[in-house]
Design an enzyme around this catalytic site. Structure first.
Site, PDB file in Angstrom:
ATOM      1  N   LYS A 142       0.797  -1.154  -0.036  1.00 26.77           N
ATOM      2  CA  LYS A 142       0.004   0.087  -0.055  1.00 26.77           C
ATOM      3  C   LYS A 142       1.026   1.282   0.137  1.00 26.77           C
ATOM      4  O   LYS A 142       2.260   1.273   0.360  1.00 26.77           O
ATOM      5  CB  LYS A 142      -0.858  -0.120   1.156  1.00 26.77           C
ATOM      6  CG  LYS A 142      -0.339   0.163   2.541  1.00 26.77           C
ATOM      7  CD  LYS A 142      -1.252  -0.079   3.732  1.00 26.77           C
ATOM      8  CE  LYS A 142      -0.610   0.195   5.003  1.00 26.77           C
ATOM      9  NZ  LYS A 142       0.082   1.458   5.195  1.00 26.77           N
TER      10      LYS A 142
ATOM     11  N   LYS B  73       1.341  -0.663   9.797  1.00 32.27           N
ATOM     12  CA  LYS B  73       2.262   0.019   9.126  1.00 32.27           C
ATOM     13  C   LYS B  73       2.008   1.552   8.721  1.00 32.27           C
ATOM     14  O   LYS B  73       0.873   1.886   8.851  1.00 32.27           O
ATOM     15  CB  LYS B  73       2.394  -0.561   7.782  1.00 32.27           C
ATOM     16  CG  LYS B  73       2.782  -2.080   7.729  1.00 32.27           C
ATOM     17  CD  LYS B  73       4.350  -2.186   8.685  1.00 32.27           C
ATOM     18  CE  LYS B  73       4.559  -3.554   8.764  1.00 32.27           C
ATOM     19  NZ  LYS B  73       3.968  -4.470   9.875  1.00 32.27           N
ATOM     20  N   ASP B  74       3.092   2.537   8.385  1.00 30.77           N
ATOM     21  CA  ASP B  74       3.057   3.822   8.436  1.00 30.77           C
ATOM     22  C   ASP B  74       2.204   3.885   7.056  1.00 30.77           C
ATOM     23  O   ASP B  74       1.966   3.307   6.327  1.00 30.77           O
ATOM     24  CB  ASP B  74       4.402   4.316   7.979  1.00 30.77           C
ATOM     25  CG  ASP B  74       5.345   4.119   9.027  1.00 30.77           C
ATOM     26  OD1 ASP B  74       5.424   4.974  10.022  1.00 30.77           O
ATOM     27  OD2 ASP B  74       6.194   3.123   8.937  1.00 30.77           O
ATOM     28  N   LYS B  75       1.559   5.517   7.217  1.00 36.51           N
ATOM     29  CA  LYS B  75       0.804   5.831   6.304  1.00 36.51           C
ATOM     30  C   LYS B  75       1.631   6.365   5.121  1.00 36.51           C
ATOM     31  O   LYS B  75       1.343   6.018   4.091  1.00 36.51           O
ATOM     32  CB  LYS B  75      -0.103   6.931   6.923  1.00 36.51           C
ATOM     33  CG  LYS B  75      -0.978   7.388   5.513  1.00 36.51           C
ATOM     34  CD  LYS B  75      -2.185   8.658   6.116  1.00 36.51           C
ATOM     35  CE  LYS B  75      -2.927   9.109   4.855  1.00 36.51           C
ATOM     36  NZ  LYS B  75      -3.699  10.086   5.530  1.00 36.51           N
TER      37      LYS B  75
ATOM     38  N   GLN C  41       3.362   7.943  14.847  1.00 36.34           N
ATOM     39  CA  GLN C  41       2.061   7.331  14.157  1.00 36.34           C
ATOM     40  C   GLN C  41       1.523   6.377  14.979  1.00 36.34           C
ATOM     41  O   GLN C  41      -0.121   6.083  14.510  1.00 36.34           O
ATOM     42  CB  GLN C  41       2.583   6.653  13.113  1.00 36.34           C
ATOM     43  CG  GLN C  41       3.818   5.548  13.091  1.00 36.34           C
ATOM     44  CD  GLN C  41       5.026   5.984  12.912  1.00 36.34           C
ATOM     45  OE1 GLN C  41       5.455   7.167  13.500  1.00 36.34           O
ATOM     46  NE2 GLN C  41       6.097   5.224  12.416  1.00 36.34           N
TER      47      GLN C  41
END
Length: 658
Positions: A270, A299-301, A394
């Site tokens: 993604k 997970k990170d954006k 985050q």
């Protein structure tokens, strides 16, 4: 990073400034599975769907039958004796020290003992991995030996890894008969010798015998048949293993209830999407709930990320049909294959990071050669000394006006109304979701706000739908929170506990020495889980003799099953919780079915497999214009253990927020 105590650094190098995440391509995160392999691998070692299905079939057989081939058992009353087919004493090696190694076997013994002393609520999330066993026969031996030694445990295979947790069937039977009888019965079941029998102790209560009959029929009806026999005015239940090929003449309760769930595993790539947001997109497209998706970590954006996922109720064929639709949303699916169970949070070894730091500049004045030396010293220092293992921004939702830890605090105080208002607080921007939130904030009309909320915002829509149905009073807000999946509800509590951990780490390092001192908690064994038996309180003699190092120090995440340091840091925890109105908090919210046992987190973390190089990050020249000035940048790659944050590691290297 927002903490009430100033964040700490572990090294004294000068550092440098720069920027990351100008583009998602400069921040790549690749999950590393429990076998140490990146989940985006395309090498020949990657299992084909057929191989994966075979592995899953092996696991299903073990779970359904509890064990594979077993020695013959002699029929006895109240127990079983292990024999070979010729009647001689069984000589198969059940020595777990040999099969697992002394340290793992000792840890298994402690884990098994801990389970027996835990409440049923605490047992649900307790699990221990025994390691990876590539050989199928070796795995079969481990399964047999563990179940023989600890009948109250069930063993589960995930590819080549074996883990153990409490067997719910044993728990249920031990409520009907003694634990000794339950252990003997499960050894009898594990042996799975056709035609053999097991007899329970005499039981004069007909209603109690009926309960035992019903349990055995429901859970083992395909394997055994039961009957009560009377002898000398005493009645006992005898269980006989069915002969091969012999089927029950009537359907059992187990037959009626049996239903096999479909699980499909895949790798998700993604870009510029939060994990939960991506799940909401996919759930809406597939017509399932967000809770039907499971994953090992969030997970990170602002990154390109690769992670393993499993979706329930969806076949691989059905998932493949949606691949092109997901690609239009910035998601790519690969390695789609059938699996036998969902993923669990934390079931990963760590993450690999590929970062690009642009606009590299020293904090002071130096030339380009000196800049390279500056970077080299910074990277080597962090490799040697590590960094404070803070939770990254985050974890709390750094792009949101209301951060997740504030929602978690409201939930822990059981202030459902405030928690709902914080959850639905609008952020910056004029997109549809913010318009819907503003409408709810201004009017309190959940129905109209629901009509405005985009379809992919699954959490918000679930909340608004429940508020419309049950109202916005305290009870209605509580039911609205219950409408969210358990993992989403508990996420906010964990965010609050993470914020407190960050503050505790800063307080510990700013107040006490940078070495273990009396009252600190340290890991007592190499096998690390969340149980108290794995932490040790440093004594004054151990402090004097420098028995432990700072890398062994752990701090508790608040919860109802952890111990706190026995020095001024322990007092700090008490005062800090009281400051937030949680002085008497039990970290259980019964109305929301939430329980936070707590855990321990290492104070320091260390990067592994680190590489770096200085590069030119200047843009391509535009036709007819002068070439741009050379802009130095830093390419940096490293691995971190699970739940460690690359932005926090980079902050230690750069000596500033990247």
């Amino acid at each position: 990073m927002e903490t009430r105590c100033l964040p700490c650094f572990m090294s004294d190098h000068e550092g440098f400034s720069g920027s990351i995440k100008n583009s998602t391509k400069g921040f790549v995160v690749i999950e590393i599975d429990l076998h140490g392999r990146p989940v985006n691998r395309t090498d020949p070692l990657e299992q084909t769907p057929a191989a994966q299905q075979s592995s899953n079939k092996e696991e299903e057989d073990i779970r359904a039958n509890l064990r594979t081939e077993k020695p013959v058992l002699r029929e006895v009353t109240g127990g079983v004796t292990d024999l070979n087919a010729d009647g001689s004493v069984l000589t198969e090696d059940f020595d777990l020290n040999v099969l697992l190694g002394c340290s793992v076997n000792e840890a298994l013994e402690e884990f098994a003992g801990k389970l027996l002393g835990c409440s049923e609520e605490q047992k649900k999330d307790l699990e221990m991995t025994l390691g990876t066993f590539p050989d199928k026969q070796q795995r079969a031996s481990v399964h047999r030996a563990v179940r023989h030694s600890y009948p109250h445990l069930m063993t589960v295979t995930n590819q080549a890894e074996i883990s153990v947790r409490e067997d719910p069937d044993f728990r249920e039977l031990s409520k009907l008969v003694s634990e000794e009888e339950a252990e003997d019965f499960f050894r009898f079941i594990d042996a799975k010798v056709h035609g053999s029998a097991f007899t329970f102790c005499p039981d004069d209560s007909k209603s109690h015998r009926t309960s035992v009959h019903h349990f055995l029929s429901r859970r083992f009806g395909k394997l055994v048949e039961t009957k009560s026999f009377s002898e000398q005015d005493k009645t006992a239940i005898t269980v006989r293993m069915r002969e091969k090929g012999r089927q029950s003449k009537k359907r059992t309760v187990m037959d009626c209830e049996e239903q096999v769930d479909t699980y499909t595993g895949f790798t998700l790539k993604k870009e510029n999407l939060e994990t939960l947001e991506a799940i909401s997109y996919m759930a809406a497209a597939l017509g399932v709930l967000p809770s039907d998706f499971s994953y090992a970590g969030i997970k990170d954006k602002r990154a390109i990320t690769f992670q393993s996922m499993v979706v329930k109720k969806i076949s691989p064929e059905r998932l493949l049909e949606k691949v092109s639709e997901f690609e239009r949303r910035g998601m790519q699916l690969s390695n789609i294959h059938p699996v036998s169970e969902p993923l669990r949070l934390g079931r990963l070894q760590g993450n690999h990071f590929d970062l690009l730091v642009r606009d590299l500049k020293p904090h002071g004045k130096c030339s380009s050669p000196e800049l390279e030396e500056l970077v080299s010293k910074a990277v080597k220092n962090v490799q040697t000394h590590g960094f404070v293992n803070y939770y990254g921004p985050q974890r709390f939702g750094n792009s949101q006006s209301v951060q997740a830890d504030r929602v978690g605090l409201a939930l822990l105080k059981e202030d459902m109304n405030t928690a709902v208002k914080l959850f639905l607080s609008p952020e910056e921007g004029e997109d549809l979701q913010n318009k819907a939130k503003w409408h709810f904030l201004n009017t309190g009309n959940a129905k109209e706000s629901l009509a405005l909320m985009p379809a992919y915002k699954a959490r918000e829509r679930l909340m608004l739908r429940a508020l419309h149905r049950y109202g916005s009073n305290q009870e209605g807000c509580g039911r609205a929170w219950l409408s969210l999946p358990h993992g989403m509800r508990v996420f906010y509590l964990h965010a609050y506990c993470s914020r407190l951990w960050n503050e505790a780490a800063s307080y510990r390092l700013n107040t006490l020495a940078h070495r273990p001192v009396q009252g600190d908690l340290v890991w007592a064994r190499p096998w690390q889980d969340t149980s108290d038996t794995q932490v040790h309180v440093v004594t004054s003699a151990e402090e004097r003799d420098s028995v432990f190092s700072l890398k062994q120090v752990v701090l508790p995440m608040p919860g109802n099953s952890v111990k706190y340091p026995e020095n001024i840091l322990g007092k700090w925890y008490q005062d800090r919780l009281a400051q937030d109105g949680l002085g008497l908090c039990r970290f259980r919210i019964t109305s929301l079915k939430l329980n936070v046992p707590g855990c321990y987190r290492p104070l320091l973390a260390y990067p592994h497999n680190t590489t770096y190089s200085l590069v030119d990050t200047s843009e391509e020249p535009v036709t007819g214009q002068s070439p741009p000035h050379s802009t130095p940048g830093l390419k940096l790659s490293f691995d971190l253990d699970s739940s460690c944050y690359a932005t926090v590691c980079l902050r230690e290297i750069m000596k500033c927020d990247p």
